[in-house]
Design a protein around this motif. Structure first.
Motif, PDB file in Angstrom:
ATOM      1  N   ALA A 184       0.815  -1.215   0.000  1.00  0.00           N
ATOM      2  CA  ALA A 184       0.000   0.000   0.000  1.00  0.00           C
ATOM      3  C   ALA A 184       0.849   1.266   0.000  1.00  0.00           C
ATOM      4  O   ALA A 184       0.393   2.316  -0.414  1.00  0.00           O
ATOM      5  N   THR A 185       2.091   1.171   0.472  1.00  0.00           N
ATOM      6  CA  THR A 185       2.967   2.337   0.529  1.00  0.00           C
ATOM      7  C   THR A 185       4.318   1.997  -0.079  1.00  0.00           C
ATOM      8  O   THR A 185       4.636   0.826  -0.313  1.00  0.00           O
ATOM      9  N   ALA A 186       5.134   3.034  -0.284  1.00  0.00           N
ATOM     10  CA  ALA A 186       6.466   2.833  -0.863  1.00  0.00           C
ATOM     11  C   ALA A 186       7.504   2.519   0.205  1.00  0.00           C
ATOM     12  O   ALA A 186       8.648   2.210  -0.114  1.00  0.00           O
ATOM     13  N   GLU A 187       7.119   2.585   1.459  1.00  0.00           N
ATOM     14  CA  GLU A 187       8.058   2.315   2.551  1.00  0.00           C
ATOM     15  C   GLU A 187       8.244   0.813   2.739  1.00  0.00           C
ATOM     16  O   GLU A 187       7.301   0.045   2.621  1.00  0.00           O
ATOM     17  N   LEU A 188       9.453   0.425   3.030  1.00  0.00           N
ATOM     18  CA  LEU A 188       9.783  -0.983   3.265  1.00  0.00           C
ATOM     19  C   LEU A 188      10.444  -1.129   4.624  1.00  0.00           C
ATOM     20  O   LEU A 188      11.077  -0.193   5.119  1.00  0.00           O
ATOM     21  N   GLN A 189      10.335  -2.295   5.191  1.00  0.00           N
ATOM     22  CA  GLN A 189      11.018  -2.608   6.437  1.00  0.00           C
ATOM     23  C   GLN A 189      12.320  -3.334   6.120  1.00  0.00           C
ATOM     24  O   GLN A 189      12.357  -4.160   5.200  1.00  0.00           O
TER      25      GLN A 189
END
Length: 84
Positions: free
Chosen positions: A69-74
């Protein structure tokens, strides 16, 4: 009588609505799997992998393939990247 005619016409038009569609399967897509490093985003991965192509399109494709859903990754997150 009018209702019967309406039902028949609706069914005829309903069958014709999908008459021109085909169910074709595109060529299989190959993927590589990358483990996200701290600070990685879809944008940073796509920029590295785009090889001069459209980065925005690759970001969208990666997000779609991985249901993100977002461009952020862990950090440590596995991400599949399509190779087209």
């Amino acid at each position: 009588m009018v209702l019967s005619l309406a039902v028949v016409l609706a069914s005829v038009f309903g069958f014709q609505a999908g008459a021109g569609t085909t169910d074709t399967v595109g060529a299989p897509t190959s993927f590589i799997e990358i483990t996200a490093a701290p600070g990685d985003t879809l944008w940073s991965l796509a920029t590295r992998m785009a090889d001069g192509g459209d980065v925005r399109a690759l970001v969208d494709e990666i997000a779609s393939v991985n249901s993100l859903a977002t461009a952020e990754l862990q950090a440590g997150q596995k991400v599949r990247i399509p190779l087209d």
